[in-house]
Enzyme design. Structure first.
Site, PDB file in Angstrom:
ATOM      1  N   ASP A   1      39.710  36.515  -0.208  1.00 32.37           N
ATOM      2  CA  ASP A   1      38.948  35.262  -0.367  1.00 32.37           C
ATOM      3  C   ASP A   1      39.641  34.072   0.290  1.00 32.37           C
ATOM      4  OD1 ASP A   1      37.164  36.683  -1.986  1.00 32.37           O
ATOM      5  OD2 ASP A   1      38.425  36.324  -3.739  1.00 32.37           O
TER       6      ASP A   1
ATOM      7  N   GLY B   1      39.117  32.895   3.232  1.00 37.15           N
ATOM      8  CA  GLY B   1      38.276  32.195   4.217  1.00 37.15           C
ATOM      9  C   GLY B   1      38.349  32.868   5.584  1.00 37.15           C
ATOM     10  N   LYS B   2      38.567  34.186   5.558  1.00 36.31           N
ATOM     11  CA  LYS B   2      38.675  34.929   6.822  1.00 36.31           C
ATOM     12  C   LYS B   2      37.397  34.847   7.646  1.00 36.31           C
ATOM     13  CE  LYS B   2      39.795  38.698   4.554  1.00 36.31           C
ATOM     14  NZ  LYS B   2      40.062  38.143   3.226  1.00 36.31           N
TER      15      LYS B   2
ATOM     16  N   GLY C   1      33.252  39.606   0.504  1.00 39.21           N
ATOM     17  CA  GLY C   1      32.236  38.568   0.680  1.00 39.21           C
ATOM     18  C   GLY C   1      32.776  37.500   1.605  1.00 39.21           C
ATOM     19  N   HIS C   2      32.224  37.404   2.796  1.00 40.40           N
ATOM     20  CA  HIS C   2      32.680  36.409   3.763  1.00 40.40           C
ATOM     21  C   HIS C   2      31.604  35.342   3.930  1.00 40.40           C
ATOM     22  CE1 HIS C   2      35.596  39.499   5.764  1.00 40.40           C
ATOM     23  NE2 HIS C   2      36.023  39.038   4.599  1.00 40.40           N
TER      24      HIS C   2
ATOM     25  N   ARG D   1      38.552  65.019   0.255  1.00 39.01           N
ATOM     26  CA  ARG D   1      37.828  65.793   1.277  1.00 39.01           C
ATOM     27  C   ARG D   1      36.470  66.303   0.800  1.00 39.01           C
ATOM     28  NH1 ARG D   1      43.168  69.076   2.091  1.00 39.01           N
ATOM     29  NH2 ARG D   1      43.004  68.661  -0.142  1.00 39.01           N
TER      30      ARG D   1
ATOM     31  N   GLN E   1      39.349  41.705   1.939  1.00 37.90           N
ATOM     32  CA  GLN E   1      40.348  41.575   0.854  1.00 37.90           C
ATOM     33  C   GLN E   1      41.669  41.013   1.397  1.00 37.90           C
ATOM     34  OE1 GLN E   1      38.703  45.004   0.860  1.00 37.90           O
ATOM     35  NE2 GLN E   1      37.095  43.920  -0.195  1.00 37.90           N
TER      36      GLN E   1
ATOM     37  N   THR F   1      42.746  47.082  -4.370  1.00 40.40           N
ATOM     38  CA  THR F   1      41.541  47.779  -3.950  1.00 40.40           C
ATOM     39  C   THR F   1      41.975  49.154  -3.418  1.00 40.40           C
ATOM     40  OG1 THR F   1      39.454  47.545  -2.756  1.00 40.40           O
ATOM     41  CG2 THR F   1      41.446  46.823  -1.589  1.00 40.40           C
TER      42      THR F   1
ATOM     43  N   ARG G   1      37.157  32.599  -9.923  1.00 44.46           N
ATOM     44  CA  ARG G   1      38.443  33.056  -9.389  1.00 44.46           C
ATOM     45  C   ARG G   1      39.573  32.390 -10.144  1.00 44.46           C
ATOM     46  NH1 ARG G   1      36.367  31.887  -3.440  1.00 44.46           N
ATOM     47  NH2 ARG G   1      35.190  33.786  -3.072  1.00 44.46           N
TER      48      ARG G   1
ATOM     49  N   ASP H   1      41.757  20.600   2.418  1.00 46.73           N
ATOM     50  CA  ASP H   1      41.044  19.450   1.851  1.00 46.73           C
ATOM     51  C   ASP H   1      40.913  19.507   0.328  1.00 46.73           C
ATOM     52  OD1 ASP H   1      39.393  21.675   2.847  1.00 46.73           O
ATOM     53  OD2 ASP H   1      37.797  20.654   1.738  1.00 46.73           O
TER      54      ASP H   1
ATOM     55  N   VAL I   1      39.893  22.329   7.338  1.00 39.47           N
ATOM     56  CA  VAL I   1      39.825  21.197   6.406  1.00 39.47           C
ATOM     57  C   VAL I   1      38.438  21.034   5.784  1.00 39.47           C
ATOM     58  CG1 VAL I   1      41.754  19.885   7.362  1.00 39.47           C
ATOM     59  CG2 VAL I   1      39.504  19.671   8.429  1.00 39.47           C
TER      60      VAL I   1
END
Ligand code: IMP
Length: 426
Positions: free
Chosen positions: A13, A15-16, A40-41, A143, A224, A239, A305, A333, A414
């Site tokens: 999370d 901000g990728k 979630g992006h 497998r 992640q 994960t 979060r 910011d 920012v």
């Protein structure tokens, strides 16, 4: 442009999505290499907001081909829904998305087992997204998994599904007292998905390697974060995949020698979703106030979060494990209004000072952060577009983070919008 891996530096999370979107301006391919629709992006372009779970953020730039690598686990219903949502937002997906033949498929029994196992664990739960991610990866390693290529062949698919359901239904019934799932129903449902997805399913390692040989570039998009890595994170509160830089190779079929650069994305503070150790976590009224100010609610589950101060101990580990060439710092910011800001420089553990990540979740839980306190800049930064123009105290804060972690700054964000970004070296 070089071949770049983007990873979440800490707990995800970070901000990728926004950082990938910015770098995709010059990318030919953008490849997701692990995780599933647990991610979630969020990307904001103009007045529009895009929330992506499975499809790489690169899909939002017309020049790039979006790739879902073999390291990703795919819920076909979630993927189709995402394609539909994007197309409704006038983003062309057909002809611009490639899904690996080798990616494993998530079935309702994975999702059910994820949920049932979590509920059974009680206070020891991981806090998963209950999307079936862990059980799908477990089948891959055992497998017994079903891959995208299997879905494309009805007789092979039916045989594998039947075999899997015999075991899963026994577990569902005898361990959890849950009704068995119907082979026919699942088979028909997934055959329909297969038909709709077949146009995207391709040989990813071949396509990416041929493209690289021809001088094209690939941006590898992690989901992640490093501390959620199944091998290097705060196990078992992780994960089930490898969000660290090495995962980019395993999850796409591109060799380490083809990677030119690794960038870690971190917030100017820390957050974590789900259970597990988080030494710099805020509590009480300040925690609630900060979460609301920072809008820290999960893009996938909407869960609040957990928020905390920047942790240089974890960041140093992330720099090491991912061999980060540089970092992107997001959400500076959010700290604009604070009078003072703390940075965790080391931990106190049983009377001793620890500067390196202890590795064991049990030990981390008992660590107390040692803080350094800096004064805040208490002035808005979202309108600023060059590093030099930042308030002196903001620059001092950033410089301290860099000094404590030994890494270079490449991008500073920012605000959520594309233009609310300062790029230090292109
Ligand atoms: P799973 O990936 O759903 O199995 O969840 C395992 C852990 O990873 C839980 O703590 C989740 O909250 C966390 N997790 C999974 N995906 C994300 C993400 O995209 N961002 C942050 N945490 C995540």
């Amino acid at each position: 442009m070089p071949n770049i891996v983007i990873v979440g530096a800490l707990f995800g999370d970070e901000g990728k999505g926004k950082i990938v979107d910015i770098l995709t301006e010059n990318a030919d391919y953008v490849a997701r290499f692990q995780g599933g629709h647990n991610a979630g992006h969020t990307v904001e372009i103009g007045s529009e907001q895009f929330i992506l779970h499975l499809i790489p953020s690169g899909i939002l730039r017309e020049n790039a081909v979006a790739v879902i690598g073999n390291g990703v686990v795919i819920d076909p219903a979630a993927l189709l829904k995402e394609i539909e949502l994007l197309e409704n937002q006038k983003i062309k997906v057909a002809g611009r998305l490639i899904v690996s033949t080798h990616a494993h498929v998530i079935f309702p029994y994975h999702q059910l087992l994820d949920e049932l196992r979590e509920d059974k664990k009680g206070s020891k739960k991981i806090g998963t997204t209950k999307r079936g991610i862990g059980p799908a990866y477990a089948d891959k390693v055992a497998r017994t998994g079903i891959r995208m290529i299997d879905l494309m062949n009805k007789s092979i698919f039916r045989e594998k599904l039947q075999h899997n359901l015999e075991e899963k239904n026994t577990i569902l019934k005898s361990v959890y007292n849950v009704s068995p799932l119907s082979v026919d129903k699942l088979f028909n449902e997934y055959c329909e998905y297969a038909e709709r997805l077949s146009q995207y399913v391709k040989n990813v390692p071949l396509i990416l390697n041929e493209a690289i040989l021809k001088g094209k570039n690939v941006l590898f998009e992690g989901a992640q974060g490093t501390m959620l890595d199944v091998d290097f994170g705060t196990y078992p509160y992780v994960t089930s995949s490898n969000p660290t830089a090495g995962g980019a190779c395993i999850g796409t079929g591109v060799a380490p020698s083809c990677i030119d650069e690794v960038i870690g994305v971190t917030k100017a503070y820390s957050t974590r979703v789900g259970e597990g150790p988080f030494p710099t976590e805020f509590f009480g009224d300040f925690a609630e106030w900060f979460r609301q100010e920072a809008k820290e609610y999960g893009a996938t589950t909407g869960r609040p979060r957990r928020c905390g101060w920047f942790d240089a101990v974890l960041m140093r580990y992330s720099v090491l494990i991912n061999r980060l060439d540089s970092i992107a710092i997001t959400k500076l910011d959010v700290l604009d209004g604070l009078k003072t800001i703390k940075i965790c420089t080391a931990y106190k553990y049983k009377g001793t000072t620890i500067e390196a990540f202890p590795g064991d979740a049990e030990v981390i839980t008992q660590c107390e952060p040692i803080y350094e306190e800096l004064s805040g800049w208490q002035t808005p930064t979202s309108h600023i577009r060059s590093y030099e123009e930042l308030p002196k105290k903001a620059k001092a804060y950033i410089q301290r983070l860099l000094d404590l972690t030994g890494v270079r700054l490449k991008i500073l964000s920012v605000g959520p919008k594309r233009e609310e970004t300062i790029i230090l070296d292109a």
